[in-house]
Design a protein around this motif. Structure first.
Motif, PDB file in Angstrom:
ATOM      1  N   PHE A  22       0.846  -1.196   0.000  1.00  0.00           N
ATOM      2  CA  PHE A  22       0.000   0.000   0.000  1.00  0.00           C
ATOM      3  C   PHE A  22       0.880   1.244   0.000  1.00  0.00           C
ATOM      4  CE2 PHE A  22      -2.293   3.355   2.333  1.00  0.00           C
ATOM      5  CZ  PHE A  22      -3.383   3.499   1.483  1.00  0.00           C
ATOM      6  N   ASP A  23       0.812   2.044  -1.058  1.00  0.00           N
ATOM      7  CA  ASP A  23       1.662   3.226  -1.218  1.00  0.00           C
ATOM      8  C   ASP A  23       1.008   4.427  -0.540  1.00  0.00           C
ATOM      9  OD1 ASP A  23       3.272   5.339  -1.998  1.00  0.00           O
ATOM     10  OD2 ASP A  23       3.517   4.588  -4.047  1.00  0.00           O
ATOM     11  N   PRO A  24       1.630   5.002   0.495  1.00  0.00           N
ATOM     12  CA  PRO A  24       1.012   6.146   1.183  1.00  0.00           C
ATOM     13  C   PRO A  24       0.888   7.384   0.316  1.00  0.00           C
ATOM     14  CG  PRO A  24       3.253   5.793   1.965  1.00  0.00           C
ATOM     15  CD  PRO A  24       2.914   4.606   1.105  1.00  0.00           C
ATOM     16  N   ARG A  25       1.652   7.452  -0.765  1.00  0.00           N
ATOM     17  CA  ARG A  25       1.558   8.613  -1.652  1.00  0.00           C
ATOM     18  C   ARG A  25       0.255   8.631  -2.431  1.00  0.00           C
ATOM     19  NH1 ARG A  25       7.515   7.336  -3.872  1.00  0.00           N
ATOM     20  NH2 ARG A  25       6.542   5.288  -3.645  1.00  0.00           N
ATOM     21  N   THR A  26      -0.429   7.488  -2.522  1.00  0.00           N
ATOM     22  CA  THR A  26      -1.703   7.413  -3.240  1.00  0.00           C
ATOM     23  C   THR A  26      -2.890   7.340  -2.280  1.00  0.00           C
ATOM     24  OG1 THR A  26      -1.621   4.986  -3.339  1.00  0.00           O
ATOM     25  CG2 THR A  26      -0.547   6.203  -5.119  1.00  0.00           C
ATOM     26  N   ALA A  27      -2.629   7.476  -0.981  1.00  0.00           N
ATOM     27  CA  ALA A  27      -3.695   7.368   0.016  1.00  0.00           C
ATOM     28  C   ALA A  27      -4.558   8.626   0.024  1.00  0.00           C
ATOM     29  CB  ALA A  27      -3.085   7.139   1.398  1.00  0.00           C
ATOM     30  N   ALA A  28      -5.656   8.550   0.759  1.00  0.00           N
ATOM     31  CA  ALA A  28      -6.519   9.716   0.936  1.00  0.00           C
ATOM     32  C   ALA A  28      -5.730  10.837   1.610  1.00  0.00           C
ATOM     33  CB  ALA A  28      -7.729   9.343   1.788  1.00  0.00           C
ATOM     34  N   PRO A  29      -6.116  12.097   1.377  1.00  0.00           N
ATOM     35  CA  PRO A  29      -5.343  13.222   1.918  1.00  0.00           C
ATOM     36  C   PRO A  29      -5.119  13.157   3.419  1.00  0.00           C
ATOM     37  CG  PRO A  29      -6.910  14.019   0.294  1.00  0.00           C
ATOM     38  CD  PRO A  29      -7.200  12.566   0.483  1.00  0.00           C
ATOM     39  N   VAL A  30      -6.138  12.729   4.174  1.00  0.00           N
ATOM     40  CA  VAL A  30      -5.982  12.668   5.632  1.00  0.00           C
ATOM     41  C   VAL A  30      -4.937  11.619   6.008  1.00  0.00           C
ATOM     42  CG1 VAL A  30      -7.135  12.121   7.796  1.00  0.00           C
ATOM     43  CG2 VAL A  30      -8.313  13.501   6.076  1.00  0.00           C
ATOM     44  N   VAL A  31      -5.018  10.442   5.389  1.00  0.00           N
ATOM     45  CA  VAL A  31      -4.068   9.372   5.683  1.00  0.00           C
ATOM     46  C   VAL A  31      -2.668   9.783   5.245  1.00  0.00           C
ATOM     47  CG1 VAL A  31      -3.448   6.978   5.192  1.00  0.00           C
ATOM     48  CG2 VAL A  31      -5.846   7.612   5.482  1.00  0.00           C
ATOM     49  N   ARG A  32      -2.574  10.358   4.053  1.00  0.00           N
ATOM     50  CA  ARG A  32      -1.268  10.787   3.547  1.00  0.00           C
ATOM     51  C   ARG A  32      -0.661  11.863   4.450  1.00  0.00           C
ATOM     52  NH1 ARG A  32      -2.813  11.781  -1.164  1.00  0.00           N
ATOM     53  NH2 ARG A  32      -2.993  14.047  -1.104  1.00  0.00           N
ATOM     54  N   GLY A  33      -1.502  12.790   4.908  1.00  0.00           N
ATOM     55  CA  GLY A  33      -1.011  13.834   5.811  1.00  0.00           C
ATOM     56  C   GLY A  33      -0.545  13.278   7.140  1.00  0.00           C
ATOM     57  N   TRP A  34      -1.285  12.305   7.669  1.00  0.00           N
ATOM     58  CA  TRP A  34      -0.907  11.679   8.947  1.00  0.00           C
ATOM     59  C   TRP A  34       0.443  10.979   8.817  1.00  0.00           C
ATOM     60  CZ3 TRP A  34      -2.661  11.541  13.909  1.00  0.00           C
ATOM     61  CH2 TRP A  34      -2.176  10.524  14.737  1.00  0.00           C
ATOM     62  N   SER A  88      -1.427   7.097  19.844  1.00  0.00           N
ATOM     63  CA  SER A  88      -1.556   6.752  18.425  1.00  0.00           C
ATOM     64  C   SER A  88      -0.471   7.441  17.596  1.00  0.00           C
ATOM     65  CB  SER A  88      -2.944   7.131  17.906  1.00  0.00           C
ATOM     66  OG  SER A  88      -3.141   8.538  17.910  1.00  0.00           O
ATOM     67  N   VAL A  89      -0.095   8.662  18.001  1.00  0.00           N
ATOM     68  CA  VAL A  89       1.016   9.332  17.320  1.00  0.00           C
ATOM     69  C   VAL A  89       2.310   8.546  17.535  1.00  0.00           C
ATOM     70  CG1 VAL A  89       2.446  11.413  17.268  1.00  0.00           C
ATOM     71  CG2 VAL A  89      -0.039  11.615  17.448  1.00  0.00           C
ATOM     72  N   ALA A  90       2.550   8.133  18.776  1.00  0.00           N
ATOM     73  CA  ALA A  90       3.750   7.341  19.070  1.00  0.00           C
ATOM     74  C   ALA A  90       3.750   6.041  18.280  1.00  0.00           C
ATOM     75  CB  ALA A  90       3.838   7.058  20.570  1.00  0.00           C
ATOM     76  N   ASP A  91       2.578   5.438  18.108  1.00  0.00           N
ATOM     77  CA  ASP A  91       2.469   4.179  17.379  1.00  0.00           C
ATOM     78  C   ASP A  91       2.876   4.340  15.923  1.00  0.00           C
ATOM     79  OD1 ASP A  91       1.780   1.474  16.924  1.00  0.00           O
ATOM     80  OD2 ASP A  91      -0.178   2.069  16.176  1.00  0.00           O
ATOM     81  N   SER A  92       2.585   5.503  15.342  1.00  0.00           N
ATOM     82  CA  SER A  92       2.998   5.765  13.960  1.00  0.00           C
ATOM     83  C   SER A  92       4.460   6.182  13.882  1.00  0.00           C
ATOM     84  CB  SER A  92       2.119   6.862  13.347  1.00  0.00           C
ATOM     85  OG  SER A  92       0.779   6.462  13.249  1.00  0.00           O
ATOM     86  N   VAL A  93       4.897   6.922  14.896  1.00  0.00           N
ATOM     87  CA  VAL A  93       6.242   7.493  14.846  1.00  0.00           C
ATOM     88  C   VAL A  93       7.315   6.435  15.072  1.00  0.00           C
ATOM     89  CG1 VAL A  93       7.822   9.080  16.035  1.00  0.00           C
ATOM     90  CG2 VAL A  93       5.517   9.827  15.429  1.00  0.00           C
ATOM     91  N   ASP A  94       7.038   5.419  15.908  1.00  0.00           N
ATOM     92  CA  ASP A  94       8.092   4.426  16.144  1.00  0.00           C
ATOM     93  C   ASP A  94       8.485   3.721  14.848  1.00  0.00           C
ATOM     94  OD1 ASP A  94       5.847   2.826  15.852  1.00  0.00           O
ATOM     95  OD2 ASP A  94       6.094   1.741  17.725  1.00  0.00           O
ATOM     96  N   GLY A  95       7.476   3.407  14.024  1.00  0.00           N
ATOM     97  CA  GLY A  95       7.789   2.811  12.733  1.00  0.00           C
ATOM     98  C   GLY A  95       8.505   3.781  11.815  1.00  0.00           C
ATOM     99  N   ALA A  96       8.118   5.063  11.883  1.00  0.00           N
ATOM    100  CA  ALA A  96       8.773   6.068  11.051  1.00  0.00           C
ATOM    101  C   ALA A  96      10.240   6.229  11.433  1.00  0.00           C
ATOM    102  CB  ALA A  96       8.046   7.410  11.182  1.00  0.00           C
TER     103      ALA A  96
END
Length: 240
Positions: A22-34, A88-96
Motif C-alpha cells: 500500500f503506497d502512502p503517496r496514493t492514500a486519501a489526503p488525511v491518511v497521507r497527511g498523517w 496513536s502518534v507514538a504508534d505511527s512514529v516508532d515505525g517512522a
C-alpha cells in the motif's frame, strides 16, 4: 546512523514494502497527511538518536495512563482521549523512526505488535472503569486479538499480502477509543448517569466493528489460501 535517513519518497517506498504494497503517496489526503507527519517527527527523532524501541515503550506508557485518568471527576474521559491521541502518534512514529534511520527489524515488529495489543487492553479497561460491562470489553479485546492472530497465522501459512483492509483494523480501534472517550465525557457533563451507558455504546461499537472486520478477514484469508492450495507447483527444471 545520522545522515542516512530516507527522503519522503524513499520512506514511502519502504513503508509500502512493509505494509503489503500500500503506497502512502496514493492514500486519501488525511491518511497521507498523517503518515507525512509521522515521517517528519520520525526524521527529527532519528537525528536526535532516539531509538524506535524507546518510542514504542513511550507509547505503551501513554496507553497505560488512559485507565488511570478516566476516573478523574469532570475531565477524566477527555484526558483519557488526549492520551489515546498521543499514543496513536507514538504508534505511527516508532515505525517512522525505524524506517527513516534504516533500523527496521523483525524483533522491532514483534515489539510493536505486542505494544499495540497492550494499548488496546488499556483502552478497553478504561471503558470498563467508566461503566461498560466486563463481558463486552472482553469480547472486544478477544475479537481484536483474533483479527491480528489470524492474519499473522495466514502470513506464516503463505499469504503474502495483508489479505484485506477490514473495518476492524487498528486505526478503527484508535478512532473508537478516542471518539468513545470524548462522547462519554460530554455525556457525563450533561448528566452523570449517562456515563456508563455511553461507555457501553462505545464498547458495543468496538465489538460490532471488530466482529464484522474479523469476518471480512476470514473470508479474504480463505480465498487466498484456497487459491494457493489449488495452484499446481511449478515443474522442476530438467536436468542437464
Amino acid at each position: 546512523m545520522v545522515g542516512t535517513q530516507l527522503s519522503w519518497h524513499e520512506y514511502a517506498t519502504e513503508w509500502a514494502r512493509l505494509h503489503g504494497g500500500f503506497d502512502p503517496r496514493t492514500a486519501a489526503p488525511v491518511v497521507r497527511g498523517w503518515l507525512r507527519l509521522a515521517y517528519h517527527i520520525g526524521y527529527v527523532l532519528g537525528r536526535l538518536r532516539v531509538t524506535p524501541t524507546a518510542v514504542t515503550a513511550a507509547g505503551v506508557l501513554l496507553c497505560f495512563c488512559v485507565p488511570l485518568l478516566v476516573g478523574r471527576p469532570g475531565d477524566g474521559p477527555f484526558l483519557g482521549a488526549f492520551f489515546v491521541l498521543l499514543a496513536s502518534v507514538a504508534d505511527s512514529v516508532d515505525g517512522a523512526v525505524a524506517v527513516t534511520t534504516r533500523r527496521t527489524s523483525r524483533l522491532g515488529y514483534v515489539y510493536d505488535s505486542v505494544a499495540d495489543r497492550l494499548g488496546e487492553v488499556a483502552w478497553l479497561l478504561a471503558f470498563w472503569l467508566l461503566g461498560a460491562p466486563g463481558a463486552l470489553v472482553v469480547a472486544g479485546g478477544a475479537l481484536s486479538w483474533l483479527h491480528e492472530y489470524v492474519r499473522a497465522r495466514a502470513v506464516s501459512a503463505g499469504m503474502r499480502e495483508i489479505g484485506a483492509v477490514t473495518v476492524g483494523e487498528r486505526p478503527t480501534r484508535v478512532c473508537v477509543a478516542l471518539v468513545g472517550l470524548l462522547v462519554t465525557g460530554l455525556a457525563g457533563m450533561i448528566q452523570a448517569d449517562l456515563t456508563a451507558g455511553t461507555a457501553t455504546m462505545a464498547g458495543a461499537v468496538w465489538v460490532l466493528l471488530a466482529g464484522f472486520g474479523f469476518g471480512q478477514l476470514l473470508s479474504a484469508v480463505r480465498r487466498v489460501l484456497l487459491d494457493a492450495d489449488s495452484t499446481p507447483p511449478a515443474p522442476a527444471p530438467a536436468g542437464k
